[in-house]
Design an enzyme around this catalytic site. Structure first.
Site, short mmCIF file in Angstrom:
data_model
loop_
_atom_site.label_atom_id
_atom_site.label_comp_id
_atom_site.label_asym_id
_atom_site.label_seq_id
_atom_site.Cartn_x
_atom_site.Cartn_y
_atom_site.Cartn_z
N ARG A 184 43.39 -1.99 34.70
CA ARG A 184 43.77 -1.34 33.44
C ARG A 184 44.29 0.05 33.77
NH1 ARG A 184 43.64 -5.74 31.80
NH2 ARG A 184 42.49 -6.63 30.04
N GLU A 210 50.18 1.50 27.50
CA GLU A 210 51.16 0.40 27.44
C GLU A 210 51.68 0.24 26.02
OE1 GLU A 210 49.41 -3.11 29.20
OE2 GLU A 210 48.87 -2.00 30.98
N HIS A 264 52.50 -5.52 33.01
CA HIS A 264 51.20 -6.20 32.84
C HIS A 264 51.38 -7.73 32.89
CE1 HIS A 264 46.96 -5.63 30.94
NE2 HIS A 264 46.99 -6.70 31.72
O1 LIG Z 1 44.98 -8.26 32.19
C1 LIG Z 1 44.76 -9.38 31.92
C2 LIG Z 1 43.45 -9.89 31.59
O2 LIG Z 1 42.50 -9.09 31.52
O3 LIG Z 1 43.33 -11.10 31.41
#
Ligand SMILES: O=CC(=O)O
Length: 350
Positions: free
Chosen positions: A262, A291, A312
């Site tokens: 993250r 984001e 992401h």
């Molecule tokens: O980032 C993606 C997830 O946490 O599945």
């Protein structure tokens, strides 16, 4: 079909199509189509409308609400969005994703509702994605791509970034993994196959038999001795800005940083400063702090050739999403059978 225990779904399965078709036969499922929905307010209204329509027609209310992958733009999945459901007896939520920092699980627990994530679905895809970004950072992949597409081949003295530098082989390098969970462990195996030495830091050391060849070190040792640092821990209040100015100052000069967890685990201001000063050589980021907004420093032409960015998507493979949809289906089935779902992340009083 259990008409008296209906389920509400946001979107539909896109990969486990036949398995989900069978679920649609087993249970009464109403679907909120994703078409036309752009934000949290739209989903909040659609959920409240679906609940109100059931109540107005005297039908049983939803006992479960599920959402699939590709819905993170609607988050947070919190009291504001979901209380119309819990007030009417909904006791189960499940969404696509390993991380659930955008889901109010404490509130769900207080409402007596489970939250189930898809814990192992994206392990392989994200570990492969982290390795891909480690290679992209240690080899000047993005710079080569930018130069080649701009017709500059290996560059020349007339452009600010000059000639493309030599890449670095990761064989013999030390990889510091912050967070040796399922993704961190899968990355450890892959990176060792490339000849890297693996050290890790977690809140607490895990069993040696589960370390997959990684050695536990203190955070300070990890910062001081890693050639490459990979962030693989969840975002919580204690990991927010885990890597900030102080931590960058403790790292080796020329360190490579990769984040597939993250964005907010790294203080982006501090990262940009560390890139500018040369403390950090190059970075590979699948996630950013706000984001989809990108810190302008990362896009600045004086730095951007040392920054590989992904929107992401490292977890996002067809195989991973197929597995994730199967995990959502498994959790729904367990809940509907009256069992505690294996993937429940909380422990509500039911
Ligand atoms: O980032 C993606 C997830 O946490 O599945």
């Amino acid at each position: 079909m259990a008409e008296d225990r209906p389920i509400l779904a946001l979107g539909s399965a896109a990969f486990a199509i036949s398995e989900y078709a069978a679920v649609l036969k087993r249970y009464q499922i109403d679907t909120i189509p994703l078409t036309g929905l752009t934000n949290n307010a739209g989903v909040t209204k659609a959920v409240a409308d679906a609940v109100a329509t059931r109540t107005a027609s005297g039908k049983a209310s939803y006992v479960a609400f599920i959402w699939f992958f590709g819905t993170s733009q609607f988050s947070p999945f919190d009291e504001n969005m979901l209380s119309s459901l819990t007030q009417n007896g909904c006791r189960f939520f499940s969404g696509g994703g390993a991380g659930y920092d955008d889901v109010s699980t404490e509130w769900m627990t207080s409402e007596g509702a489970y939250y189930c994530n898809t814990p192992t679905a994206i392990t392989v895809s994200t570990a492969n994605g982290a390795l891909m970004l480690i290679l992209a950072a240690t080899r000047p992949l993005i710079q080569g791509d930018m130069y080649t597409k701009a017709g500059k081949w290996r560059g020349d003295a007339s452009i600010p970034a000059g000639l493309i530098p030599y890449g670095e082989d990761i064989e013999g390098m030390t990889l510091g993994i912050i967070g040796l969970g399922s993704i961190g462990k899968a990355l450890a195996v892959r990176a060792q196959a490339c000849g890297m030495k693996i050290i890790y830091n977690n809140r607490r050391r895990i069993l040696e038999s589960e370390e997959n060849g990684a050695t536990y070190v203190s955070m300070d040792d990890l910062l001081a001795t890693s050639d490459v640092i990979s962030v693989n821990c969840p975002l919580t209040e204690s990991t927010r800005h885990l890597l900030g100015r102080t931590e960058f100052s403790k790292m080796k000069t020329g360190v490579f940083i990769v984040n597939t967890a993250r964005g907010a685990i790294i203080d982006e201001e501090a990262l940009v400063e560390a890139l500018r000063s040369g403390k950090v050589s190059r970075v590979g980021l699948d996630v950013v702090e706000h984001e989809p907004k990108i810190h302008p420093g990362l896009l600045d032409p004086s730095l951007s050739y040392r920054v590989t960015l992904q929107p992401h998507t490292t977890g996002r493979t067809t195989q991973a999403f197929y597995k994730g949809e199967l995990q959502i289906i498994k959790s729904v089935d367990e809940f509907m059978r009256g069992e505690r779902p294996e993937y429940a992340v909380n422990d509500p009083k039911i």
